[in-house]
Every structure is written in C-alpha cells, then in structure tokens.
Design an enzyme around this catalytic site. Structure first.
Site, PDB file in Angstrom:
ATOM      1  N   VAL A  38       0.868  -1.187   0.000  1.00  0.00           N
ATOM      2  CA  VAL A  38       0.000   0.000   0.000  1.00  0.00           C
ATOM      3  C   VAL A  38       0.899   1.230   0.000  1.00  0.00           C
ATOM      4  O   VAL A  38       1.980   1.226   0.580  1.00  0.00           O
ATOM      5  CB  VAL A  38      -0.963   0.070   1.208  1.00  0.00           C
ATOM      6  CG1 VAL A  38      -2.012  -1.002   1.159  1.00  0.00           C
ATOM      7  CG2 VAL A  38      -0.219   0.063   2.516  1.00  0.00           C
ATOM      8  N   GLU A  39       0.420   2.264  -0.689  1.00  0.00           N
ATOM      9  CA  GLU A  39       1.087   3.564  -0.641  1.00  0.00           C
ATOM     10  C   GLU A  39       0.310   4.458   0.319  1.00  0.00           C
ATOM     11  O   GLU A  39      -0.893   4.635   0.178  1.00  0.00           O
ATOM     12  CB  GLU A  39       1.111   4.202  -2.035  1.00  0.00           C
ATOM     13  CG  GLU A  39       2.015   3.490  -3.023  1.00  0.00           C
ATOM     14  CD  GLU A  39       1.983   4.130  -4.399  1.00  0.00           C
ATOM     15  OE1 GLU A  39       3.039   4.481  -4.921  1.00  0.00           O
ATOM     16  OE2 GLU A  39       0.869   4.280  -4.960  1.00  0.00           O
ATOM     17  N   VAL A  40       1.008   5.000   1.305  1.00  0.00           N
ATOM     18  CA  VAL A  40       0.422   5.950   2.252  1.00  0.00           C
ATOM     19  C   VAL A  40       0.833   7.343   1.785  1.00  0.00           C
ATOM     20  O   VAL A  40       2.034   7.634   1.693  1.00  0.00           O
ATOM     21  CB  VAL A  40       0.904   5.675   3.689  1.00  0.00           C
ATOM     22  CG1 VAL A  40       0.375   6.731   4.655  1.00  0.00           C
ATOM     23  CG2 VAL A  40       0.477   4.274   4.134  1.00  0.00           C
TER      24      VAL A  40
END
Length: 727
Positions: free
Chosen positions: A466-468
């Site tokens: 996941v990209e935060v």
C-alpha cells in the site's frame, strides 16, 4: 511438569539452558537473550555442543526435549546477517559445514531427542528439528514449519536437503524446498513432517512422556519411497520437477537448480556426498547477485516493518469504516476483518453493493474452509466482524474510514464532508485513490490534517503493497496511525509524496506505454509479454493492462500528462482499444481471449481481432532482450526522477514499492539496486541509444546523468544494516 525439576544448568549469556526432571529427562530451553524470537547464530555451535556434552554426563539420562523459551516462536531461522560477512564461497560453505556438524551431534545423540515446537519453526529452526529423533508441535495458529531459504536465493545449508527427503520422500520434500511455503500443524502431521500435533497446553508434557516411554525414532523411509518408486521413478521425478521449475523461474533463480542437484546427489551417492554437495552449493549461492538482491529486499522490508511512517505515536484503531462495496471496498474490508481482526462497517448507496462486499469475504474464507485451513466456526466469527449500511449508522464509532468510491474529485470531496458530519471528530479519512492528488481531496475539509491517501492494489487480498500518501497538511499522527493499520492488515506500507500517480503508477505508466508502442509497431502481443516475463515480471505489460483494467490505465495517463508533460502520453491510435469497449478481464474483452473452455483455456491466447482494430500486422522483429530493455529502461529513468523529487523517501522504499506493487523482478532487487548492478553510466548510455532510435522520451534524467558522472551508488558498498530477522 517444569515444577518437578532438579539440577538446573545455565551458562551466562548462553541461549541454551538445561534442567532435568525427576524422571531423568533433560529439557533444553532455547531463549536467545535480548531478542523477540529465537534465531540461530554461528556462535551457538559451541553452546549447543557444550549443552549436549553436559546432558550426556547426567546419570540414567533417558532423553532430551528441546523447547523454546519464547512465547510465540520455536526457532524462526538462522540469522542471515552472518552471511554478509562472507567474502568468498568457501567462507560461506564453512558456515554450512558448521551447521551440519551441530545437527549431526543432535542426530547421533545416544538417547532420544524430541523437538517440542510452538510458533515459527522455519529455515535453520526446522533443520534443527529434523535432526531430532522426533518432532511434536502445537496446534496453535502461530505454529508453522517450512524451509523458506529459496526465497532468499539460498538452499537449506544445515542438512535440510538430505534429512527432509528421507523423512517425507523426495517429491514432497522438493515441493517444500522449491516453493519455500510453510505448513500449519495439521498439514505437517499429515505430511509426516511431525510425529504428533497437540494443544499447546500439553505440548511439553507430551514430549516428556514420549521420551520417558522410550519411544524410538521413526525410521527413515525405505529407499523406494524416498526415490519415488525406484531408479525409474526417481529419474522421471527429477525430469518433470526440473521442467516445471524452469517453466516458472525461466532460469532466473539459481537456487532452484541447486536444490534439485543437491537432493539428487544425496539420493544417488549417499548422505555423506549429499552433505558435501549441500555445503558447496550453499557457498556458491551466497555469492550470486540473485541472492544478494533477494537478501537486500529482505533486509529492506524488515527495516521498514520497524518504522512508524512519522515521528508520532499512532492512535489505536478499534473500528474501521469503508465507503463503497465494490471490488476494492470488499477487498479492503476483507483484510481489515480477517487479518487485522477489526470490526468493519461498509457503507454503500444500495444493498447490492453491501452484498457484493460480503460475498467477496465469504468466498475467500470458504476456500480456506474447504482446504481445511480454517474451521467453519472461525469463518462465521470473521464474517461477523463485517457489517453494512446504506446510511451512516454506526460510523460515529469508527476511528478510521477508507474511501473506495469512483475516481471523481467532487465525489471524494463530498465523502470527506459527509464523514466529518457523521463520524467522530477524531476519525481519519483515508482515500484509496490511484491518481487524484490528496491535497485536492482535502481541499474543502474542515479537518484536513486528518485526510490522507491509502492506495491499495488489486486484488487487495493478494497484493502486499500500500502507498500511504500524506498531503502537506496531514498530521504526523494521522500518518503513523494509517501506517499502523496497513501493517495490521498484513501490508507493506511505503510513505510517498502527494504527486500525480504517486510512485507505483508513475513508474508503471512509461513501461506500459512503451509496450503499447511496440505493439503498434507490429510486435505480437504474446512476444512482448513473454519478453518481460522472461526478464522476470510475473506477467507481461499487455496482460497486466488486461488484469488491472484497460479503462483504469487510460484514466491515469491524462493526469500524468497534465502534471509531467508529453513523455507520459499514450501512443496515438491506442485509444481504439477502449473505444471498442475493451476493459480487459473484468468485462471479458481485452487483448486476450476470455471465457474459453477445455484445453485452449489453459494457455492464454491473444484475441486476433485486436490487430485488426489497431490496423497492425503482427510480426516479431525485435528480440526479447530489446523489447524488455525498451520497457524497463523507461521505468528506471522515472524511478530516479521520483527519488530526486522526493516522491519516495529512499531508494529502499522505491525498490520495495516496485517489487511488491508491480512485480519488478525480485531477483534483480528493484529498480535502484538494478541500476547499481548495471552501473548508472551504462544505463545512461543505453537510454541515449534508445533515444536516438525511438524518441526523446528515452532522454536520461538529470539525476542519472549526475550519478553516472560521479559513479555514485544508491546502495553504497559496505553500508551497514541493523537486522533482527531471519531465514
């Protein structure tokens, strides 16, 4: 049972302690000082030899039980940091010989030695258990057994390649070693890897009783069984397994070939030659660039697990809300409930969306029930964590909301406003956008510091990244809380800048566009895809577009063009695919044929109509190497731009993002480690040659030119890494 002990024996700073029961059974407790889990280190060889010698001196000794002093781990593997100090294959081989010698001491101990296993028993930990005369494990979910060395480009180096085939047979042993997969307790029992599986509460008692009753070790399998039915069976086995393995690895993973060779040597020439072959092969593999790259990824992901994403303590998330019951919303709800163990409330505009999301989780859990990896009761318990609503009832209690609605800025801004109205003031709003800037989504928010991006990849239950994405006004606590939730969901989370396409889609777009240019120039679709699969990607770029959704890919391109210019423009004429209502797998109409039955369904076939649609006559003109080079070089160039523009915080994060987000070949270590391997000067030269042939979009970026001139590396030689994890 431990209350009934006598003569405890301990050594200061030793990981091993010994005490005896009144029934004359020794208990060796493994408890590495100062570590959360037990790992085997080189210096433990002397400690194990010493403790075995002391045990042997005990009068009337009936046997030994090996058990962990850690609450959730037997032995999680060998500490691979000791490999980093090896300068030659011979040095690495000596490490293997040292491990083999210790295991041999256990195996040849004159009275029974039983391993009482609870928690992770992996790599060197399982090799130690294999050296024991019997193995008993707990039925706890935390207990798993396996030999994952192949995932680091290595093979089991402490006798595992020789003992495992003799215990469970060559076919099953090869499958475990070549995949690196781990087994739960009941699976291990069925396979014959362990002799018994019992509740944790009686694990030690069962092991002690086995020793006290003098039960002998299970003899090795007869040679016919371990050789898969004799010489002919063995020959066929190794032929087909090697063929299947090469079809999967395309020759990119040397460890798989070495495992096959070493196991075969042991079966053909006896265990003595097998152990020698194992040690030699281990040393050779340690020195390969593939193992170095895979170990680098392991070190990177281990270090990332320890990071919070921001300098603030995360808030405790007890309940999660999901906006949207589509494919992404259903997937996010699933990992939140089944992995993070948190209650999830799904809000959709109609009941059909909620039913779709619930069915998504039910179907995934049903597969686990059918394969006996999950009980029916546990399935029901996990499903009860997921509920749905068409209004905002229940949202006053959620701590974080993940928005997974359509890619429409106005819609997402309205979602922020509705959550601020219907949820608690503390509630964090995380948008699962794949392209829209987070600062724009937060533009009308009354609490913009609690708005953040949280970009998942499809399918959510399988894709690890996941990209935060914080915007400039996102608070540090919002960042750390979001990262903490992602980790609970079992995700690798990288924090990236609020820039168009973020990181993964930005480096993916030029790669896909170049594949499209190759197709429009007449290169066959399957030729393009095979070129990149042989390079090391799990699927080729054209098939990937079908899987992700052609419509999704084309939505991102204009956003990138607006932000960064024409180098992101899709090739002219390619829009004909979308105009023909081709969205890929999801509507059964893309570059490949879908809905086939029988033999033709097993091998994915290109839809010949696509060539007529694009006015292309397919004919392979470029080699696979040339095609792969064209696509990959653009990805490397864009990755360097992202680093220099601070879209990613480090080369490490970029490598993890590319490997876990788009399947960049793990054995190459990621874009930045691959540039180091090739040399920045060589990458620049290649890009300049491609620019002359195919256009200025190949022009090397300033950051690459600078590093080529200074011979700078993204990973400086000899850099130190603090690692506490293992093989």
């Amino acid at each position: 049972m431990r209350d009934n002990m006598e003569n405890p024996t301990t050594t200061p700073d030793s990981a091993f302690s010994l005490m005896f029961t009144t029934e004359h059974v020794g208990i060796i407790t493994i408890d590495v000082p100062g570590e959360k889990v037990n790992t085997l280190k080189a210096e433990f060889a002397e400690q194990i030899s010493s403790i075995l010698h002391k045990a042997q001196q005990y009068p009337n000794l009936k046997g030994l039980v090996l058990i962990s002093g850690k609450p959730d781990s037997f032995i999680a593997g060998a500490d691979i940091t000791m490999i980093a100090g090896c300068k030659t294959a011979a040095e690495a081989s000596q490490l293997a010989v040292k491990g083999q010698t210790v295991m041999s001491q256990i195996a040849s101990f004159p009275v029974p030695v039983v391993a009482a296993i609870h928690g992770a028993c992996l790599g060197g930990g399982l090799e130690l258990a294999l050296a024991c005369h019997a193995r008993i494990c707990s039925l706890d979910d935390k207990t798993q057994l396996g030999l994952p060395e192949v995932q680091l480009g290595l093979l089991p180096g402490s006798g595992g390649t020789q003992r495992l085939p003799r215990l469970i047979g060559a076919p099953k042993a090869l499958e475990l070693m070549l995949t690196g997969r781990s087994l739960r307790a009941k699976q291990a029992l069925k396979l014959g890897l362990v002799d018994d599986a019992v509740p944790y509460s009686i694990l030690l008692q069962t092991a002690l009783e086995r020793v006290a009753k003098g039960r002998k070790a299970r003899p090795p399998l007869p040679w016919q069984a371990r050789l898969a039915g004799g010489p002919l069976g063995k020959s066929l086995l190794f032929h087909f397994v090697r063929k299947q393995t090469r079809a999967k690895t395309h020759g990119n993973y040397p460890a798989t070939e070495k495992i096959l060779d070493v196991v075969k040597t042991g079966l053909d020439q006896g265990s003595g030659n097998g152990y020698q072959a194992e040690a030699n092969a281990f040393g050779e593999l340690v020195m390969t660039p593939e193992s170095a790259a895979l170990r680098g990824l392991f070190f990177a992901s281990t270090a990332l697990k320890k990071e919070k994403g921001a300098d603030a303590e995360p808030l405790t998330v007890r309940r999660v809300g999901i906006l949207g019951g589509g494919l992404m919303g259903g997937g996010i709800a699933n990992v939140t409930a089944t992995r993070a163990g948190l209650p999830v409330r799904i809000k959709d505009v109609n009941h059909e969306g909620i039913r779709h999301a619930l069915k998504y989780s039910w179907d995934l859990l049903e597969k686990k029930v059918r394969s006996r990896r999950l009980t029916r009761n546990e399935q029901q318990r996990q499903m009860m964590l997921i509920s749905g609503t068409t209004d905002y009832s229940g949202f006053a209690q959620v701590d974080l909301v993940v928005e997974a609605v359509f890619e429409d800025l106005a819609l997402k801004q309205s979602m922020v406003a509705e959550i601020e109205k219907n949820a608690a003031p503390r509630t964090i709003f995380a948008s699962n956008t794949s392209s829209l800037p987070i600062h724009q989504i937060a533009g009308l928010a009354t609490r913009p510091e609690q708005v953040i991006g949280l970009h998942y990849f499809s399918p959510v239950d399988k894709m690890p990244l996941v990209e935060v994405i914080p915007h400039a006004g996102t608070s540090a606590q919002t960042i750390s809380t979001t990262v903490a939730l992602a980790k609970k969901q079992g995700k690798t989370a990288i924090v990236v800048g609020d820039s168009a396409g973020f990181f993964v889609n930005r480096v993916l777009a030029p790669y896909i566009n170049e594949a499209a240019r190759c197709l429009l120039a007449g290169e066959p679709i399957d030729h393009i895809d095979k070129a990149l699969v042989h390079f090391g990607f799990p699927v080729g770029p054209v098939q990937l577009l079908d899987e992700v959704g052609i419509d999704v890919g084309t939505k991102i391109s204009p956003i990138l063009v607006e932000a960064f210019g024409q180098r992101f423009a899709a090739p002219a004429g390619f829009d004909a695919v979308l105009k023909d209502d081709r969205k890929g797998r999801k509507n059964g109409k893309g570059f490949y044929l879908y809905g086939q039955k029988g033999r033709s369904a097993k091998k994915k076939q290109v839809d010949p109509a696509i060539y007529r649609l694009l006015n292309v006559t397919p004919k392979a003109q470029q080699s696979e190497t040339e095609l792969a080079q064209r696509c990959v070089m653009l990805m490397l160039n864009e990755a360097v731009r992202c680093l220099d523009e601070k879209v990613i915080r480090s080369a490490r994060d970029g490598d993890l993002g590319a490997v876990f987000g788009i399947g960049f070949p793990p054995f190459r270590g990621g874009p930045f480690r691959y540039i180091d391997t090739l040399g920045a000067a060589n990458v620049v030269k290649t890009l300049q040659q491609l620019a002359q042939r195919y256009g200025e979009h190949f022009t090397p970026c300033e950051g690459l030119l600078r590093r080529a001139e200074s011979h700078a590396l993204f990973y400086p030689q000899g850099e130190t890494k603090e690692i506490a994890d293992v093989v």
